[in-house]
Design a protein around this motif. Structure first.
Motif, PDB file in Angstrom:
ATOM      1  N   LEU A  47     -10.088  11.284 -12.980  1.00 57.79           N
ATOM      2  CA  LEU A  47      -8.957  12.203 -13.103  1.00 57.79           C
ATOM      3  C   LEU A  47      -8.743  12.647 -14.548  1.00 57.79           C
ATOM      4  CD1 LEU A  47      -6.363  10.368 -10.778  1.00 57.79           C
ATOM      5  CD2 LEU A  47      -7.601  12.491 -10.257  1.00 57.79           C
ATOM      6  N   TRP A  71      -0.503  -6.579  -7.515  1.00 64.02           N
ATOM      7  CA  TRP A  71      -0.499  -5.154  -7.876  1.00 64.02           C
ATOM      8  C   TRP A  71      -0.511  -4.919  -9.381  1.00 64.02           C
ATOM      9  CZ3 TRP A  71      -1.886  -1.710  -4.439  1.00 64.02           C
ATOM     10  CH2 TRP A  71      -1.697  -1.999  -3.078  1.00 64.02           C
ATOM     11  N   THR A  91      12.575   4.952   0.051  1.00 61.27           N
ATOM     12  CA  THR A  91      12.163   5.342  -1.306  1.00 61.27           C
ATOM     13  C   THR A  91      11.174   6.499  -1.236  1.00 61.27           C
ATOM     14  OG1 THR A  91      12.549   3.149  -2.249  1.00 61.27           O
ATOM     15  CG2 THR A  91      10.965   4.555  -3.394  1.00 61.27           C
ATOM     16  N   HIS A 142       0.813  -1.216   0.000  1.00 66.24           N
ATOM     17  CA  HIS A 142       0.000   0.000   0.000  1.00 66.24           C
ATOM     18  C   HIS A 142       0.855   1.279   0.000  1.00 66.24           C
ATOM     19  CE1 HIS A 142      -3.743  -2.289   1.084  1.00 66.24           C
ATOM     20  NE2 HIS A 142      -4.240  -1.335   0.342  1.00 66.24           N
ATOM     21  N   GLY A 180       3.732   1.779  -1.302  1.00 65.69           N
ATOM     22  CA  GLY A 180       4.247   2.012  -2.650  1.00 65.69           C
ATOM     23  C   GLY A 180       3.169   2.569  -3.562  1.00 65.69           C
ATOM     24  N   PHE A 181       1.971   2.020  -3.457  1.00 74.00           N
ATOM     25  CA  PHE A 181       0.861   2.514  -4.277  1.00 74.00           C
ATOM     26  C   PHE A 181       0.591   3.989  -3.942  1.00 74.00           C
ATOM     27  CE2 PHE A 181      -3.542   3.377  -5.277  1.00 74.00           C
ATOM     28  CZ  PHE A 181      -3.687   2.828  -6.550  1.00 74.00           C
ATOM     29  N   GLU A 234      13.012   9.616  -0.156  1.00 74.88           N
ATOM     30  CA  GLU A 234      13.851  10.170  -1.230  1.00 74.88           C
ATOM     31  C   GLU A 234      13.012  10.932  -2.254  1.00 74.88           C
ATOM     32  OE1 GLU A 234      17.554   8.593  -3.720  1.00 74.88           O
ATOM     33  OE2 GLU A 234      15.702   7.596  -4.322  1.00 74.88           O
ATOM     34  N   GLN A 235      11.876  10.357  -2.627  1.00 72.17           N
ATOM     35  CA  GLN A 235      11.018  11.020  -3.616  1.00 72.17           C
ATOM     36  C   GLN A 235      10.327  12.234  -2.996  1.00 72.17           C
ATOM     37  OE1 GLN A 235      10.821  10.216  -6.883  1.00 72.17           O
ATOM     38  NE2 GLN A 235      12.393   8.665  -6.530  1.00 72.17           N
ATOM     39  N   GLY A 277       0.534   2.546  -8.568  1.00 69.98           N
ATOM     40  CA  GLY A 277       0.087   3.869  -8.119  1.00 69.98           C
ATOM     41  C   GLY A 277       0.334   4.930  -9.179  1.00 69.98           C
ATOM     42  N   LEU A 278       1.489   4.860  -9.822  1.00 65.40           N
ATOM     43  CA  LEU A 278       1.786   5.812 -10.898  1.00 65.40           C
ATOM     44  C   LEU A 278       0.769   5.671 -12.028  1.00 65.40           C
ATOM     45  CD1 LEU A 278       5.656   5.371 -10.907  1.00 65.40           C
ATOM     46  CD2 LEU A 278       4.506   7.575 -10.622  1.00 65.40           C
ATOM     47  N   LEU A 304       3.010  10.846  -6.536  1.00 64.48           N
ATOM     48  CA  LEU A 304       3.941  11.387  -7.535  1.00 64.48           C
ATOM     49  C   LEU A 304       3.210  11.727  -8.836  1.00 64.48           C
ATOM     50  CD1 LEU A 304       7.028   8.991  -7.109  1.00 64.48           C
ATOM     51  CD2 LEU A 304       6.848  11.383  -6.368  1.00 64.48           C
ATOM     52  N   ALA A 305       2.239  10.899  -9.179  1.00 56.57           N
ATOM     53  CA  ALA A 305       1.511  11.102 -10.439  1.00 56.57           C
ATOM     54  C   ALA A 305       0.534  12.261 -10.356  1.00 56.57           C
ATOM     55  CB  ALA A 305       0.773   9.816 -10.818  1.00 56.57           C
ATOM     56  N   GLN A 306       0.057  12.565  -9.161  1.00 57.74           N
ATOM     57  CA  GLN A 306      -0.956  13.623  -8.984  1.00 57.74           C
ATOM     58  C   GLN A 306      -0.464  14.638  -7.941  1.00 57.74           C
ATOM     59  OE1 GLN A 306      -4.060  14.138 -10.433  1.00 57.74           O
ATOM     60  NE2 GLN A 306      -3.520  12.569 -11.931  1.00 57.74           N
ATOM     61  N   SER A 340       3.936  -2.148  -6.705  1.00 61.20           N
ATOM     62  CA  SER A 340       2.871  -1.286  -6.165  1.00 61.20           C
ATOM     63  C   SER A 340       3.130   0.173  -6.506  1.00 61.20           C
ATOM     64  CB  SER A 340       2.722  -1.490  -4.654  1.00 61.20           C
ATOM     65  OG  SER A 340       3.917  -1.215  -3.973  1.00 61.20           O
ATOM     66  N   ILE A 341       4.392   0.584  -6.552  1.00 56.91           N
ATOM     67  CA  ILE A 341       4.703   1.967  -6.944  1.00 56.91           C
ATOM     68  C   ILE A 341       4.247   2.199  -8.384  1.00 56.91           C
ATOM     69  CG2 ILE A 341       6.555   3.626  -7.376  1.00 56.91           C
ATOM     70  CD1 ILE A 341       8.117   2.257  -5.064  1.00 56.91           C
ATOM     71  N   LYS A 392       0.189   8.147 -15.066  1.00 63.65           N
ATOM     72  CA  LYS A 392       1.533   8.084 -15.644  1.00 63.65           C
ATOM     73  C   LYS A 392       1.746   6.763 -16.383  1.00 63.65           C
ATOM     74  CE  LYS A 392       2.944  12.081 -14.145  1.00 63.65           C
ATOM     75  NZ  LYS A 392       3.200  13.177 -15.093  1.00 63.65           N
ATOM     76  N   LEU A 403       2.687   6.142  -2.724  1.00 60.56           N
ATOM     77  CA  LEU A 403       3.784   6.946  -3.265  1.00 60.56           C
ATOM     78  C   LEU A 403       3.574   7.205  -4.756  1.00 60.56           C
ATOM     79  CD1 LEU A 403       6.633   8.230  -3.330  1.00 60.56           C
ATOM     80  CD2 LEU A 403       7.542   5.921  -3.679  1.00 60.56           C
ATOM     81  N   GLY A 404       3.301   6.136  -5.498  1.00 64.18           N
ATOM     82  CA  GLY A 404       3.136   6.286  -6.946  1.00 64.18           C
ATOM     83  C   GLY A 404       2.014   7.248  -7.293  1.00 64.18           C
ATOM     84  N   LEU A 405       0.902   7.108  -6.592  1.00 62.66           N
ATOM     85  CA  LEU A 405      -0.250   7.974  -6.873  1.00 62.66           C
ATOM     86  C   LEU A 405       0.073   9.430  -6.520  1.00 62.66           C
ATOM     87  CD1 LEU A 405      -3.170   8.260  -7.778  1.00 62.66           C
ATOM     88  CD2 LEU A 405      -3.904   7.520  -5.505  1.00 62.66           C
ATOM     89  N   THR A 423      -7.515  10.741 -16.964  1.00 69.97           N
ATOM     90  CA  THR A 423      -6.222  10.236 -17.451  1.00 69.97           C
ATOM     91  C   THR A 423      -6.365   9.049 -18.388  1.00 69.97           C
ATOM     92  OG1 THR A 423      -5.980   8.778 -15.549  1.00 69.97           O
ATOM     93  CG2 THR A 423      -5.051  10.976 -15.349  1.00 69.97           C
TER      94      THR A 423
END
Lengths: 193, 170
Positions: free
Chosen positions: A190, B89, A83, A49, A51-52, A86-87, B62-63, A58-60, B58-59, B68, A54-56, A192
């Motif tokens: 969104l 994921w 991670t 979760h 990571g998800f 860092e981001q 999410g992206l 970064l994308a939004q 998972s990252i 993305k 984080l990704g979301l 996208t």
């Protein structure tokens, strides 16, 4: 200790337009809010979760992303923390529900359950702000300031365990749609896709 | 007969750009440094380094959820370790994504002595993940094919990099 449902009601007052990944609080959050910006993913694979989220985030970058993770997930994927740090997404608010046990498997304690300082671990991984709360009153007072300042921020919340002992096949499914549909609906909202 | 040029990092970068990749979620494998330097120098590409390959799944999900187009860059050893994350994921959330996977131990000729290579294709077949082998620049159009196929199946496609970018295993 606080009750997850009560804590989420407090959070809901300050949620604003954030995307909420309800994670381990999903069952309770669904009773509070069930829009396309609420993401009850269930448990695609434990430990992912963060990571998800984080990704979301970064994308939004223009939307706040709030995640209700758990201590079991963090212990399984502690390496995600550096991670995320860092981001450093300024829009990412990372809460964990620490009930000290694996609640969905019968309540067995997580390793060293009483003695792990999750906020210290997050700080050590590089999160600029990290907090531990065990009482709802303290959390309620601090929450507006936590959300008013930029992330990433890590907030560990001691919650009472809600242990499940019913065999998995007999449990009532609380999610209304699959995780893939949750994601495709979000992407549509969104704009996208 | 002329031998095709070894797989160059510039070729891999060109494929990434052609296919609109926005983010690379990755963990270095044995010979990716030249590619890393190229990626790092590209202001339009975000690099998200992970500490364990399963985290990349998972990252990336999410992206993708946020609009993305991520790509994963890992080694076969880490791919096998990531099995449940790939299942949950990437496959579970129907994320169309290309994983470029360093094929450690792969030998076109001769006897394989590395179990990382022994189990790589078996792993992919067990998961039902389509894959393509890329050994040199002449194979690089398979990377674009992989991107198209990922969109078509709404799931992960693996590109096995048999050359690890400059002939490491030969």
């Amino acid at each position: 200790m606080m009750y997850t449902a009560e804590m989420l009601k407090v959070f809901a007052q300050h949620r604003g337009d954030a995307i909420v990944i309800s994670g381990r609080g999903g069952k309770h959050w669904m009773e509070i809010s069930d829009t396309v910006m609420d993401l009850p993913l269930g448990d695609p694979a434990m430990g992912g979760h963060s990571g998800f989220g984080l990704g979301l985030a970064l994308a939004q970058p223009d939307k706040r992303v709030v995640l209700f993770d758990s201590e079991g997930d963090i212990l399984m994927s502690m390496g995600q923390l550096p991670t995320i740090a860092e981001q450093a997404p300024a829009n990412f608010y990372h809460f964990i529900l620490d009930n000290e046990v694996y609640a969905t498997t019968g309540g067995q304690p997580v390793p060293n359950s009483k003695n792990v300082d999750y906020a210290m671990i997050a700080k050590g991984a590089g999160y600029p702000r990290a907090f531990n709360f065990s009482e709802l009153d303290e959390f309620s007072k601090a929450l507006p300031d936590i959300l008013a300042k930029p992330g990433p921020v890590f907030v560990s919340l001691k919650v009472w365990p809600e242990v499940e002992n019913t065999p998995i096949g007999q449990r009532v499914r609380w999610r209304k749609k699959g995780a893939d549909k949750v994601v495709s609906d979000l992407r549509s909202a969104l704009g996208t896709t | 007969m002329t031998e095709a040029a070894a797989l160059s990092p510039e070729t891999v970068m060109r494929q990434m750009k052609q296919n609109g990749v926005t983010d690379i979620v990755w963990l270095p494998d044995s010979e990716t440094n030249w590619l890393y330097l190229l990626m790092k120098a590209d202001p339009d590409l975000r690099l998200v380094g992970v500490t364990r390959e399963g985290h990349a799944c998972s990252i990336a999900a999410g992206l993708y959820a946020g609009g993305k187009k991520p790509m994963m860059l890992i080694q076969n050893t880490g791919m096998m370790e990531s099995g449940d994350s790939i299942r949950g994921w990437l496959m579970g959330l129907k994320v169309p994504i290309v994983l470029m996977v360093g094929y450690r131990g792969y030998t076109r000729h001769g006897v394989n002595t590395d179990t990382a290579a022994t189990y790589t294709e078996r792993f992919l077949m067990a998961f039902g993940i389509p894959f393509y082998l890329v050994e040199n620049d002449g194979d690089s159009d398979r990377i674009s094919i992989a991107f198209k196929e990922a969109e078509k199946i709404q799931g992960p496609i693996v590109v096995l990099v048999g050359d690890e970018y400059h002939g490491f295993n030969r």
